[in-house]
Design a protein around this motif. Structure first.
Motif, PDB file in Angstrom:
ATOM      1  N   TRP A 184      25.769  63.101   1.795  1.00  0.00           N
ATOM      2  CA  TRP A 184      24.491  62.826   2.472  1.00  0.00           C
ATOM      3  C   TRP A 184      23.366  62.624   1.465  1.00  0.00           C
ATOM      4  O   TRP A 184      22.419  61.868   1.719  1.00  0.00           O
ATOM      5  N   LEU A 187      22.874  59.206   0.725  1.00  0.00           N
ATOM      6  CA  LEU A 187      22.592  58.378   1.898  1.00  0.00           C
ATOM      7  C   LEU A 187      21.216  58.687   2.476  1.00  0.00           C
ATOM      8  O   LEU A 187      20.986  58.591   3.672  1.00  0.00           O
TER       9      LEU A 187
ATOM     10  N   MET B   1      32.208  54.396  -2.914  1.00  0.00           N
ATOM     11  CA  MET B   1      31.424  53.538  -2.014  1.00  0.00           C
ATOM     12  C   MET B   1      31.653  52.073  -2.377  1.00  0.00           C
ATOM     13  O   MET B   1      31.528  51.682  -3.524  1.00  0.00           O
ATOM     14  N   ARG B   9      22.995  50.856   2.488  1.00  0.00           N
ATOM     15  CA  ARG B   9      22.209  52.075   2.342  1.00  0.00           C
ATOM     16  C   ARG B   9      20.822  51.874   2.926  1.00  0.00           C
ATOM     17  O   ARG B   9      20.280  50.786   2.919  1.00  0.00           O
ATOM     18  N   PRO B  10      20.249  52.941   3.461  1.00  0.00           N
ATOM     19  CA  PRO B  10      18.978  52.778   4.152  1.00  0.00           C
ATOM     20  C   PRO B  10      17.890  52.288   3.205  1.00  0.00           C
ATOM     21  O   PRO B  10      17.834  52.720   2.054  1.00  0.00           O
ATOM     22  N   GLY B 116      22.329  56.925   6.835  1.00  0.00           N
ATOM     23  CA  GLY B 116      22.869  55.778   6.110  1.00  0.00           C
ATOM     24  C   GLY B 116      24.360  55.617   6.259  1.00  0.00           C
ATOM     25  O   GLY B 116      24.961  54.813   5.554  1.00  0.00           O
ATOM     26  N   TYR B 117      24.988  56.364   7.180  1.00  0.00           N
ATOM     27  CA  TYR B 117      26.449  56.315   7.274  1.00  0.00           C
ATOM     28  C   TYR B 117      26.918  55.733   8.601  1.00  0.00           C
ATOM     29  O   TYR B 117      27.811  54.894   8.631  1.00  0.00           O
TER      30      TYR B 117
END
Lengths: 204, 264
Positions: A184, A187, B1, B9-10, B116-117
């Protein structure tokens, strides 16, 4: 600048536990589940926990061996970044202090740690947030073996940080010289995650 | 990734800049079902988002008391306005205001996009399998709307939605889903009802989503789909376990679960 919302008064807020709830959180009596994917199910006879120092294995315990390590019980409040807090949760497991000792190490070899889990999840932590009784690998919740949905057979428990740091299904702890983002944390979530400073997302 | 995932990704939060609270003004309100309402919002400076992401909403009472909750974004990435679809939860603190009280001109704050996932873009190109329970359809609808807005690139992605609702009257976006499904190259939509006996002529299922339902209505595991499951925790647990049992690659199954009931 704050926008007042017409017609919103909110729930009665005179909760006795008020000063135990970090900003932006609400108290729940449920135990919500949050996972990015399916719940992994590792049979206990195949389960091991490894402690890794750089490229070498510092310690490794089967389920049976892990049960024979000193067990610690704690009652703590937990805070999830999705806004719920749950007060007075009871856990049992092996503290990181005891793991380090059981591995024959005098002290933690590096200042940071990455936790690796079944299902591929990772999370990063400063070692100082894990030692001194602050973190454990928990196998029991409320007197019962930890259920798979909640991270069983074993999860990391670091209650003073947002709960994504308490990685479910933990299998390996790797000491690192430098901090690196976990799942996380790469992200958009905060690298450290202190609920009292409301460090939810990168930049908070 | 992978490179694709890295590209997904954000946009916000990535540079170490704080995600700012932004004022949002309700422009339009649409009743979707008995309990679900869509709010179309004007959010000056909104940085854009990916399908599947959510926002944090913050309401402030006159005495300064604040409450925060997270809500999925219903609008696709390039829509001119941000839309949230909120289900009113009994005993909830924020959702009753959003789903019941909010009117055009009302203002509150939000920040995002977050997450972001649990995101999808047509650039991912593998077949798309969506499984929704209740208002868990909201982020998946953003994905279908993104696909529909992407022309040939969207149509090139094989897509199926399996959506479980209690009753016909609880199906969010029912008409839009029907419309999408009959468009050339539209997604295949399968509905199932869990609490109500289906009406005459019902084309869907009438059971909780289980392994046979997924085998009948899903994209076959051999097609290596990207799978997104969103709904209440017991439903997501059951579906994700069934998918693993059916041979879907666990790393390709992305889940998003609701918090506890009565706390929205």
């Amino acid at each position: 600048m704050t926008t007042t919302t017409r017609g919103f008064s909110g729930r009665r807020r005179a909760r006795p536990e008020g000063n135990r709830v970090p900003p932006g959180q609400f108290v729940t009596d449920d135990f919500p589940v949050l996972s990015a994917g399916p719940t992994p199910r590792t049979p206990l006879e195949k389960w091991t926990l490894a402690l890794q120092d750089g490229g070498s294995l510092a310690g490794r315990w089967t389920w049976e061996e892990f049960q024979s390590l000193p067990q610690t019980e704690i009652t703590v409040d937990i805070h999830c970044v999705t806004k719920w807090s749950k007060l007075g949760t009871k856990w049992k497991g092996v503290t990181i202090d005891h793991l380090i000792e059981a591995a024959g190490l005098d002290e933690p070899p590096e200042p940071y740690l990455m936790a690796y889990c079944d299902g591929g999840y990772t999370t990063n932590l400063p070692v100082e947030d894990l030692i001194g009784g602050k973190g454990m690998v928990a196998t029991h919740y409320d007197g019962e073996p930890l259920e798979p949905e909640h991270g069983g057979p074993a999860r990391l428990l670091v209650p003073h940080l947002y709960f994504w740091k308490s990685a479910k299904w933990v299998r390996r702890l790797r000491f690192m010289e430098h901090d690196e983002p976990g799942f996380w944390e790469s992200l958009g979530y905060h690298i450290y995650g202190d609920p009292w400073r409301e460090q939810r997302y990168d930049g908070d | 990734m992978t490179a694709t995932e890295a590209a997904l990704r954000p946009p916000a939060g990535a540079g170490g800049r704080r995600l700012a609270w932004r004022p949002a003004e309700v422009v339009e309100r649409m009743a979707e079902t008995r309990r679900a309402t869509t709010l179309v919002l004007d959010v000056p400076g909104w940085p854009g988002h990916l399908a599947g992401q959510h926002v944090d909403v913050r309401l402030t009472a006159e005495d300064g008391y604040q409450a925060q909750r997270s809500y999925s974004i219903a609008s696709p990435p390039k829509a001119p306005r941000l839309a949230l679809t909120v289900e009113r939860l009994e005993g909830g603190e924020v959702s009753p205001w959003l789903a019941g009280e909010a009117r055009p001109g009302d203002r509150f704050e939000l920040r995002g996009p977050i997450g972001g996932y649990f995101t999808w873009s047509v650039a991912m190109s593998r077949p798309l399998m969506l499984v929704a329970g209740g208002s868990g359809v909201v982020p998946l609808m953003a994905m279908l709307r993104h696909r529909a807005a992407s022309g040939d690139a969207g149509r090139a992605v094989h897509a199926r939605l399996l959506y479980s609702a209690r009753a016909v009257a609880d199906i969010i976006y029912h008409q839009e889903l029907q419309r999408l499904s009959v468009e050339p190259g539209g997604p295949e939509i399968n509905l199932t009802l869990t609490r109500e006996r289906p009406p005459d002529g019902w084309q869907g299922f009438d059971r909780r989503i289980d392994a046979p339902t997924l085998a009948a209505a899903g994209v076959a595991p051999e097609m290596d789909p990207d799978v997104y499951v969103c709904g209440p925790t017991p439903m997501v647990e059951a579906v994700a376990n069934a998918l693993v049992g059916l041979g879907y690659e666990p790393a390709r199954i992305r889940t998003e679960r609701f918090g506890p009931t009565g706390e929205g």
